[in-house]
Design a protein around this motif. Structure first.
Motif, short mmCIF file in Angstrom:
data_model
loop_
_atom_site.label_atom_id
_atom_site.label_comp_id
_atom_site.label_asym_id
_atom_site.label_seq_id
_atom_site.Cartn_x
_atom_site.Cartn_y
_atom_site.Cartn_z
N ASN A 1 64.25 35.59 43.68
CA ASN A 1 64.82 35.62 42.55
C ASN A 1 66.15 34.87 42.75
N ALA A 2 66.88 34.91 43.75
CA ALA A 2 68.17 34.08 43.96
C ALA A 2 68.03 32.72 43.50
N GLY A 3 66.84 32.32 43.97
CA GLY A 3 66.43 30.63 43.73
C GLY A 3 66.55 30.33 42.15
N ILE A 4 66.39 31.32 41.29
CA ILE A 4 66.55 30.98 39.85
C ILE A 4 67.92 30.65 39.26
N LYS A 5 68.17 29.10 39.18
CA LYS A 5 69.73 28.78 39.04
C LYS A 5 70.10 29.15 37.51
N ASP A 6 69.30 29.04 36.63
CA ASP A 6 69.63 29.34 35.21
C ASP A 6 69.89 30.86 34.96
N PRO A 7 71.12 31.50 34.95
CA PRO A 7 71.49 32.79 34.95
C PRO A 7 70.73 33.65 33.94
N VAL A 8 70.53 32.98 32.45
CA VAL A 8 69.45 33.66 31.54
C VAL A 8 68.20 34.08 32.16
N SER A 9 67.71 32.88 32.73
CA SER A 9 66.35 33.04 33.16
C SER A 9 66.16 34.08 34.30
N LEU A 10 67.16 34.09 35.32
CA LEU A 10 67.15 34.99 36.51
C LEU A 10 67.62 36.60 35.74
N ILE A 11 68.18 36.62 34.71
CA ILE A 11 68.26 38.06 34.25
C ILE A 11 66.92 38.72 33.58
N GLN A 12 66.36 37.66 33.12
CA GLN A 12 64.92 37.89 32.50
C GLN A 12 63.90 38.30 33.67
N VAL A 13 63.99 37.64 34.77
CA VAL A 13 63.20 38.01 35.88
C VAL A 13 63.43 39.15 36.44
N GLN A 14 64.87 39.37 36.89
CA GLN A 14 65.32 40.60 37.44
C GLN A 14 65.16 41.84 36.46
N PHE B 1 53.59 42.09 40.45
CA PHE B 1 53.40 40.97 41.52
C PHE B 1 54.76 40.13 41.34
N LYS B 2 55.61 40.29 42.29
CA LYS B 2 56.99 39.63 42.10
C LYS B 2 56.88 38.22 42.64
N ILE B 3 58.03 37.81 42.36
CA ILE B 3 58.19 36.28 42.48
C ILE B 3 57.50 35.43 43.67
N ASN B 4 57.46 36.24 44.96
CA ASN B 4 57.05 35.76 46.06
C ASN B 4 55.93 36.35 46.76
N ASP B 5 55.35 37.27 45.76
CA ASP B 5 54.02 37.98 45.98
C ASP B 5 52.91 36.92 46.04
N PRO B 6 52.05 36.71 47.11
CA PRO B 6 51.33 35.79 47.01
C PRO B 6 50.21 35.85 45.86
N ARG B 7 50.17 37.07 45.22
CA ARG B 7 49.31 37.13 44.11
C ARG B 7 49.97 37.03 42.66
N GLN B 8 51.39 36.34 42.71
CA GLN B 8 52.18 36.11 41.54
C GLN B 8 51.40 34.75 40.97
N GLY B 9 51.51 34.72 39.79
CA GLY B 9 51.08 33.57 39.08
C GLY B 9 51.11 33.73 37.56
N ILE B 10 50.58 32.71 37.16
CA ILE B 10 50.62 32.82 35.41
C ILE B 10 49.57 34.01 34.94
N VAL B 11 50.04 35.01 34.10
CA VAL B 11 49.31 36.07 34.04
C VAL B 11 48.06 35.92 33.59
N HIS B 12 47.80 34.79 32.61
CA HIS B 12 46.30 34.47 32.27
C HIS B 12 45.49 33.87 33.48
N VAL B 13 46.10 33.68 34.68
CA VAL B 13 45.30 33.15 35.82
C VAL B 13 45.14 34.33 36.80
N VAL B 14 46.28 35.30 36.81
CA VAL B 14 46.16 36.32 37.47
C VAL B 14 45.15 37.53 37.13
#
Ligand code: SF4
Lengths: 481, 217
Positions: free
Chosen positions: A77-90, A104-117
Motif C-alpha cells: 500500500n505504501a507504493g500508492i503515491k496519491d494520498p486519496v487513492s491510498l486512503i481508499q485502498v487502506q 485479496f490484498k494488494i500483493n496477494d497473488p490472487r489480487q486483480g480486477i474483481v471481474h477477473v478474480v
C-alpha cells in the motif's frame, strides 16, 4: 404456456418477495467488493450498528487505484503515491478486517480486477446472483449467473440484508450464427453488436447472447462479450451453461467439490433458455460478416470495421446524430472519411476487465512475437487482469515476448482503463485500448481512446497505426512501422 | 436512519432561488470515503473566501462574513428556510449528507428538485413545502426577529410559528412513516427478515454449493 428464458429461471430461483408496486426482493449469492464504491457502504453499516448478513457471500480486492509498476507494488500500500487513492485502498483493508470479509490484498497473488478474480476463483458460479458496485459486473453472466452492477447505497443494502430491491427486466436474445473469421475475436463480436443495436439498444433488457459463434467462444471470450453488455445499455448479459462452462470451473478454489460438484453440475445443465421460450426482442448477426473492429468516436457505438473509414457527419440525416458525430470527430482529432488504418497512435493499452485474461494475452503475444513496437509509440503496456493471470503468462514466457518487443509488463489492476492510478493518457494522445469505454477524458484528460481487441492493439503497437490483423501473415508489419 | 423527532429549532434564511447540489457540496469533496464529515464543506463556495480542498482543516480558512450561516445570530440553526427549486442539479447523495452533518433537520421551501427530494428523505432530512407567499412572510419574520424559531411537527404535519400560528403541510404517507420510524430502505427490507431467512434456508437446502461453507463439505 411458453417456456422460460435463462433470465426468467434465474430470477424466479432468487425471488424472495414481490411487492405490489412491482419491485421485488431478490436474494444475492455473491457480492464482490472493491475500494472505490464500498467505503460509504461500510460506513453506513457502522453508523446504523449493523453487521453483514452473510460473510461468506462476500469477497473483496483492491483494483481501481493500485499502481502497476513493479517498483511501486513491491512497497505494498505504501507504493500508492496519491494520498486519496491510498486512503481508499487502506480503508478497504480496514473494513474487511473489521467486518470479517475475505480480501485479496494488494500483493496477494490472487489480487486483480474483481471481474477477473471472481470467475478465476470459481467465486462466480452458474445459477448465482452476483453483484458488485461496478457496472461491468455483467461480465459474470458468461457463467449463466444473474449479475448486476449496483450503486453504493445498494452495496450497503446487500451487505445488510443479502437482498437487492430490483425490477424484472425484459428479455432480449442476441444471436451470432456461423463461424468467425481468422483474427476476429470476442471483442470484435461485442463491438459489432453494440455498433448494430447502439448504446441504448439494451436498456431495460437482460441480454442473452446465443448462437453457434457464441457457443464456439472460450469462457474468456464469453466474459469479454458479457462484460460489454452494459455498453449496449443492458445491466445484465447472459450466456447459457454448456461443457465449456463446466470444464472451466472444475477444481477452482471456491467451486464445489465431490458429491456437491456432481449435484451442482446436474443442476447447472438446466441453466439454458427453454427451446420454446419467448424473447421480447431478438437480434441476429452473421459471424462471417464481422471484421476486426475499431472505435473512432467517443461512445462505444461509434465503431466500424478495420477496412472502413471515419463517417462524415454531413452525410447523417438525423440532426442529433450529426451533432454527436461532429463533436466526436472534433474531440478525437479525426477527419471525415479518414481511413481507419490511417489513424496514428501514441499509446497502446492491453488490459482491463474486458481483455486482460490469459487468452487475451496469448492472442496479443502471438502478434507481438519477434516484432518491435514502433518508434513513434510513446508507451505500450500490458497489464494482466490478476496476479494469477500474470503468473500463468510468465510460465508460458509471454512476458518475455512482450518485453522483447518493447512493451512494458505491469502488475495487475484496472490501470489505464479509467486512469484512477498514475497510468494516464495525455491530452490529444491516441490510444489503442482493449478496455470498454471511450468516453471523453476516460483514460486521461483530453485522451483519445480507440477500443479494439488484444490482437489488434498489439498489431497497432508494432505498426504505429491501425492495421488489419488478418493481413499480418501476408505482409510483415515491420515494413509499415 | 435516525428517527425524525419533532424539531423546535432556530431558523436560518438562505435567500436565493435554485440552490443546486454543486453549491450545497462542490465536486472535489465527493472523493471522500465517508458519508459523514461533509458538514464543514456545506455551501463551501459561499461560506469561505478561498477555494476548498478535500481533507483541509477548515477552521483555518477565511470565512465570508456576509454569508448567512457565518452570522452569530444563526449559529446552531437546525431549520433552513430556502427559496424555490432547492437542491437542483446532480444526483449526489452527498448534498443531504452535508446538510444533515451540518446540523439541519428540516428545510422549508416553496419547491424542491426531484432527486434531491428522494435523497433527503432517504437520509432522514425532512423537506417541508409551503406556499410562496407564506415563505415570503417567514423570511421577513426571521430577519426581523433574532432568535426566531419554528416548531416542526411531522406527526401532525404542521409548522408552528412563535406567535402560535399553525401552517399545515403535505407529505406522502409512506415517506412520513419511514421518517418517523427511522426506516431506510435497509430498515424496510429488514422488516421482511423472516421471509429472507426462510428463503435462505430453502435456497441452501436446494443448492448447497452456492454457500461456501457447505460447498466443499
Ligand atoms: S478494468 Fe476498467 S471497466 Fe473494468 S472494473 Fe476496472 S475500471 Fe471498471
Amino acid at each position: 404456456m411458453a417456456g422460460q428464458t435463462l433470465y426468467d429461471k434465474l430470477w424466479s430461483q432468487h425471488l424472495v418477495k414481490e411487492r405490489d408496486d412491482g419491485t421485488a426482493l431478490i436474494y444475492i449469492d455473491r457480492q464482490l467488493l472493491h475500494e472505490v464504491t464500498s467505503p460509504q457502504a461500510f460506513e453506513g453499516l457502522r453508523l446504523a450498528g449493523r453487521k453483514p448478513w452473510r460473510l461468506d457471500a462476500n469477497l473483496a480486492t483492491p483494483d481501481h487505484n493500485v499502481p502497476t509498476t513493479v517498483k511501486e507494488r513491491a512497497e505494498g500500500n505504501a507504493g500508492i503515491k496519491d494520498p486519496v487513492s491510498l486512503i481508499q485502498v487502506q480503508t478497504l483493508d480496514d473494513n474487511c478486517v473489521e467486518f470479517g470479509i475475505e480480501e485479496f490484498k494488494i500483493n496477494d497473488p490472487r489480487q486483480g480486477i474483481v471481474h477477473v478474480v471472481g470467475p478465476e476463483q470459481g467465486a462466480t458460479l452458474p445459477g448465482m446472483t452476483v453483484v458488485c458496485g461496478d457496472s461491468h459486473t455483467a461480465t459474470h453472466g458468461a457463467f449463466a449467473a444473474l449479475a448486476h452492477g449496483i450503486g453504493t447505497s445498494e452495496v450497503e443494502h446487500v451487505l445488510a440484508t443479502q437482498c437487492l430491491l430490483a425490477q424484472k427486466m425484459k428479455n432480449m436474445q442476441v444471436r451470432v450464427e456461423g463461424k468467425l473469421g481468422v483474427g476476429v475475436t470476442a471483442k470484435d463480436v461485442v463491438l459489432a453488436i453494440i455498433g448494430k443495436i447502439g448504446t441504448a439498444g439494451g436498456t431495460g433488457y437482460a441480454i442473452e447472447f446465443a448462437g453457434s459463434a457464441i457457443r464456439d467462444l472460450s469462457m474468456e471470450g464469453r466474459m469479454t462479450v458479457c462484460n460489454m453488455a452494459i455498453e449496449a445499455g443492458a445491466r445484465v448479459g447472459l450466456i447459457a451453461v454448456d461443457d465449456t462452462t463446466i470444464e472451466y470451473l472444475a477444481e477452482r478454489p471456491f467451486a464445489p467439490r465431490g458429491e456437491q460438484w456432481q449435484a451442482a453440475v446436474a443442476d447447472w445443465r438446466n441453466l439454458v433458455s427453454d427451446s420454446d421460450a419467448e424473447f421480447d426482442k431478438v437480434v441476429t448477426l452473421d459471424a462471417a460478416e464481422i471484421e476486426p473492429q475499431v472505435s473512432w468516436g467517443t461512445s462505444p457505438e461509434m465503431v466500424t470495421g478495420i477496412s472502413g473509414e471515419v463517417p462524415d457527419p454531413a452525410e447523417q440525416d438525423d440532426d442529433t446524430v450529426k451533432r454527436g458525430y461532429t463533436r466526436a470527430l472534433e474531440y478525437m482529432g479525426l477527419a471525415p472519411k479518414q481511413k481507419i488504418t490511417d489513424i496514428k497512435l501514441d499509446k497502446v493499452f492491453i488490459g482491463s476487465c474486458t481483455n486482460s485474461r490469459i487468452e487475451d494475452l496469448r492472442e496479443a503475444a502471438k502478434v507481438a512475437k519477434g516484432q518491435k513496437v514502433a518508434a513513434s509509440i510513446e508507451l505500450a503496456m500490458v497489464v494482466p487482469g490478476s496476479g494469477l493471470v500474470k503468473r500463468q503468462a510468465e510460465a508460458e514466457g509471454l512476458d518475455k515476448i512482450f518485453i522483447e518487443a518493447g512493451f512494458e509488463w505491469r502488475e495487475p489492476g484496472c490501470s489505464m482503463c479509467l486512469a484512477m492510478n498514475a497510468d494516464k493518457l495525455g491530452a490529444g494522445e491516441h490510444c489503442a485500448s482493449t478496455s470498454n469505454r471511450n468516453f471523453e477524458g476516460r483514460q486521461g484528460y483530453g485522451g483519445r481512446t480507440h477500443l479494439v481487441s488484444p490482437a489488434m492493439a498489439a498489431a497497432a503497437a508494432i505498426a504505429g497505426h491501425f492495421v488489419d490483423v488478418r493481413r499480418l501473415d501476408a505482409q510483415p508489419v515491420t515494413e509499415e512501422a | 436512519m435516525r428517527k425524525f423527532e419533532r424539531t423546535e429549532g432556530l431558523v436560518a434564511p438562505l435567500d436565493r432561488a435554485n440552490v443546486d447540489t454543486d453549491l450545497i457540496i462542490p465536486k472535489q469533496f465527493l472523493k471522500s470515503i465517508k458519508r459523514t464529515g461533509f458538514g464543514v464543506n456545506l455551501f463551501d463556495e459561499l461560506r469561505y473566501l478561498d477555494e476548498g480542498q478535500p481533507g483541509q482543516d477548515c477552521s483555518q480558512r477565511p470565512l465570508n462574513p456576509e454569508f448567512v450561516l457565518n452570522q452569530p445570530r444563526y449559529q446552531g440553526a437546525s431549520v433552513l428556510l430556502a427559496r424555490r427549486n432547492f437542491g437542483c442539479g446532480s444526483s449526489r447523495e452527498h448534498a443531504p449528507w452535508a446538510l444533515e452533518d451540518f446540523g439541519f433537520r428540516v428545510v422549508i421551501a416553496p419547491s424542491f428538485a426531484d432527486i434531491f427530494y428522494n435523497n433527503a428523505f432517504k437520509n432522514g432530512l425532512l423537506l417541508v413545502t409551503l406556499p410562496e407567499d407564506v415563505i415570503d412572510r417567514l423570511f421577513r419574520e426571521v430577519e426581523a426577529n433574532e432568535g426566531y424559531r419554528l416548531d416542526v411537527d411531522l406527526e401532525n404535519q404542521r409548522v408552528i410559528t412563535p406567535s402560535g400560528e399553525i401552517l399545515e403541510f403535505e407529505v406522502d404517507a409512506f415517506r412520513k412513516h419511514c421518517l418517523l420510524e427511522g426506516l431506510d430502505d435497509i430498515g424496510i427490507t429488514l422488516q421482511d427478515e423472516d421471509a429472507i431467512r426462510a428463503f435462505e434456508a430453502k435456497h441452501r437446502q436446494e443448492r448447497p454449493w452456492l454457500f461456501r461453507d457447505s460447498a466443499q463439505a
